[in-house]
Design a protein around this motif. Sequence first.
Motif, PDB file in Angstrom:
ATOM      1  N   GLY A 112      49.984  43.269  44.250  1.00 38.57           N
ATOM      2  CA  GLY A 112      50.064  41.950  43.639  1.00 38.57           C
ATOM      3  C   GLY A 112      49.351  41.841  42.312  1.00 38.57           C
ATOM      4  N   ALA A 113      49.104  42.984  41.659  1.00 33.65           N
ATOM      5  CA  ALA A 113      48.397  42.958  40.378  1.00 33.65           C
ATOM      6  C   ALA A 113      49.190  42.213  39.307  1.00 33.65           C
ATOM      7  N   HIS A 114      50.495  42.170  39.458  1.00 33.37           N
ATOM      8  CA  HIS A 114      51.331  41.501  38.447  1.00 33.37           C
ATOM      9  C   HIS A 114      51.186  39.984  38.482  1.00 33.37           C
ATOM     10  N   ILE A 115      50.653  39.436  39.586  1.00 27.21           N
ATOM     11  CA  ILE A 115      50.478  37.991  39.689  1.00 27.21           C
ATOM     12  C   ILE A 115      49.006  37.620  39.922  1.00 27.21           C
ATOM     13  N   ALA A 116      48.117  38.591  39.831  1.00 25.41           N
ATOM     14  CA  ALA A 116      46.694  38.340  40.083  1.00 25.41           C
ATOM     15  C   ALA A 116      46.067  37.570  38.931  1.00 25.41           C
ATOM     16  N   ASP A 117      45.046  36.801  39.269  1.00 23.90           N
ATOM     17  CA  ASP A 117      44.283  36.077  38.252  1.00 23.90           C
ATOM     18  C   ASP A 117      43.122  36.915  37.729  1.00 23.90           C
ATOM     19  N   HIS A 118      42.527  37.716  38.625  1.00 22.19           N
ATOM     20  CA  HIS A 118      41.371  38.529  38.267  1.00 22.19           C
ATOM     21  C   HIS A 118      41.546  39.929  38.833  1.00 22.19           C
ATOM     22  N   ILE A 119      41.250  40.941  38.016  1.00 16.16           N
ATOM     23  CA  ILE A 119      41.361  42.334  38.458  1.00 16.16           C
ATOM     24  C   ILE A 119      40.066  43.057  38.095  1.00 16.16           C
ATOM     25  N   VAL A 120      39.433  43.667  39.109  1.00 14.76           N
ATOM     26  CA  VAL A 120      38.193  44.407  38.908  1.00 14.76           C
ATOM     27  C   VAL A 120      38.503  45.889  39.049  1.00 14.76           C
ATOM     28  N   VAL A 121      38.262  46.664  37.986  1.00 13.93           N
ATOM     29  CA  VAL A 121      38.496  48.110  38.006  1.00 13.93           C
ATOM     30  C   VAL A 121      37.158  48.789  38.265  1.00 13.93           C
ATOM     31  N   ALA A 122      36.978  49.331  39.481  1.00  6.35           N
ATOM     32  CA  ALA A 122      35.687  49.884  39.901  1.00  6.35           C
ATOM     33  C   ALA A 122      35.745  51.387  40.122  1.00  6.35           C
ATOM     34  N   VAL A 123      36.686  52.078  39.508  1.00  7.21           N
ATOM     35  CA  VAL A 123      36.765  53.536  39.670  1.00  7.21           C
ATOM     36  C   VAL A 123      35.691  54.189  38.811  1.00  7.21           C
ATOM     37  N   PRO A 124      35.080  55.305  39.272  1.00 12.98           N
ATOM     38  CA  PRO A 124      33.986  55.937  38.533  1.00 12.98           C
ATOM     39  C   PRO A 124      34.436  56.787  37.344  1.00 12.98           C
ATOM     40  N   ASP A 125      35.693  57.152  37.280  1.00 13.32           N
ATOM     41  CA  ASP A 125      36.193  58.025  36.218  1.00 13.32           C
ATOM     42  C   ASP A 125      36.693  57.195  35.035  1.00 13.32           C
ATOM     43  N   ASP A 126      36.125  57.426  33.848  1.00 12.89           N
ATOM     44  CA  ASP A 126      36.476  56.632  32.670  1.00 12.89           C
ATOM     45  C   ASP A 126      37.941  56.798  32.272  1.00 12.89           C
ATOM     46  N   ASP A 127      38.432  58.042  32.290  1.00 10.64           N
ATOM     47  CA  ASP A 127      39.823  58.282  31.899  1.00 10.64           C
ATOM     48  C   ASP A 127      40.778  57.566  32.846  1.00 10.64           C
ATOM     49  N   MET A 128      40.459  57.611  34.134  1.00 10.05           N
ATOM     50  CA  MET A 128      41.303  56.931  35.109  1.00 10.05           C
ATOM     51  C   MET A 128      41.241  55.413  34.906  1.00 10.05           C
ATOM     52  N   ALA A 129      40.053  54.907  34.582  1.00 13.54           N
ATOM     53  CA  ALA A 129      39.907  53.473  34.334  1.00 13.54           C
ATOM     54  C   ALA A 129      40.788  53.042  33.160  1.00 13.54           C
ATOM     55  N   GLN A 130      40.817  53.852  32.110  1.00 14.17           N
ATOM     56  CA  GLN A 130      41.672  53.546  30.961  1.00 14.17           C
ATOM     57  C   GLN A 130      43.139  53.490  31.366  1.00 14.17           C
ATOM     58  N   ARG A 131      43.536  54.468  32.147  1.00  7.75           N
ATOM     59  CA  ARG A 131      44.937  54.534  32.575  1.00  7.75           C
ATOM     60  C   ARG A 131      45.305  53.330  33.437  1.00  7.75           C
ATOM     61  N   ILE A 132      44.391  52.944  34.318  1.00  7.33           N
ATOM     62  CA  ILE A 132      44.646  51.810  35.200  1.00  7.33           C
ATOM     63  C   ILE A 132      44.732  50.516  34.400  1.00  7.33           C
ATOM     64  N   ILE A 133      43.778  50.316  33.489  1.00  7.82           N
ATOM     65  CA  ILE A 133      43.766  49.088  32.689  1.00  7.82           C
ATOM     66  C   ILE A 133      45.044  48.968  31.864  1.00  7.82           C
ATOM     67  N   SER A 134      45.473  50.069  31.287  1.00  4.25           N
ATOM     68  CA  SER A 134      46.713  50.058  30.508  1.00  4.25           C
ATOM     69  C   SER A 134      47.909  49.690  31.373  1.00  4.25           C
ATOM     70  N   ALA A 135      47.949  50.256  32.593  1.00  2.00           N
ATOM     71  CA  ALA A 135      49.057  49.951  33.504  1.00  2.00           C
ATOM     72  C   ALA A 135      49.024  48.499  33.947  1.00  2.00           C
ATOM     73  N   VAL A 136      47.824  48.008  34.274  1.00  2.00           N
ATOM     74  CA  VAL A 136      47.685  46.611  34.715  1.00  2.00           C
ATOM     75  C   VAL A 136      48.128  45.657  33.616  1.00  2.00           C
ATOM     76  N   ARG A 137      47.652  45.915  32.404  1.00  2.00           N
ATOM     77  CA  ARG A 137      47.978  45.004  31.305  1.00  2.00           C
ATOM     78  C   ARG A 137      49.465  45.020  30.983  1.00  2.00           C
ATOM     79  N   SER A 138      50.141  46.117  31.286  1.00  3.54           N
ATOM     80  CA  SER A 138      51.580  46.196  31.002  1.00  3.54           C
ATOM     81  C   SER A 138      52.402  45.312  31.925  1.00  3.54           C
TER      82      SER A 138
END
Length: 206
Positions: free
Chosen positions: A65-91
Amino acid sequence: MSSRTVLIGYNVRGRRVVAALRECGRTTGFTVVDSDPQRAEQAVMAGVHAVVGPCWRLRTLWLAGAHIADHIVVAVPDDDMAQRIISAVRSINDDATIITVARSSEQHQMVEYLGADHVVNVSQVDEWVPDAERPHDGGKAFADLEWTVMERAVTHDEIGCSPLDCRHQVLAVVRRGRRFWAEDPAVAVLRGEDRLLVVSPGSPKG
């Protein structure tokens, strides 16, 4: 209308986020995403809806449900993975408030560029912890530092100030039982009866 929150990464940091949100009354519309089936099972055992799958894949994020979420917390420890996730979420979600942790100024700038709204920078830990020794290695010693979200009262010297100007990084303001994100014009000035939801560093891994 209740808000919907998606937490990506159910590690130690993620579990602390869940606990903090529950303490503040955020028990509905909450979903955990993790690629590890065991961690996802732990979330379910704790009473939290969980989705298992690669956190950066659009299908996994959509199922959560990330496409309709109001708030998303990215808590993964890997910076590269966090970047990839944030980019995907924002898309798939232009409007959600995205919160994440960065371990360097370069990472901070990158995740903001990719669409993160609130970024906790590990190298700034000395500014947030009273009497903490200033790091001499750019924050590398704090690479494994865990972070938690805590609620506290407004201090006397913060009354009349903007939540964005507080010493600790303020994510939200709780006023009369209702939560407002720090940048919301409705809470431009803090009151004595307000409560603050702030990011606070925990103890490094032993």
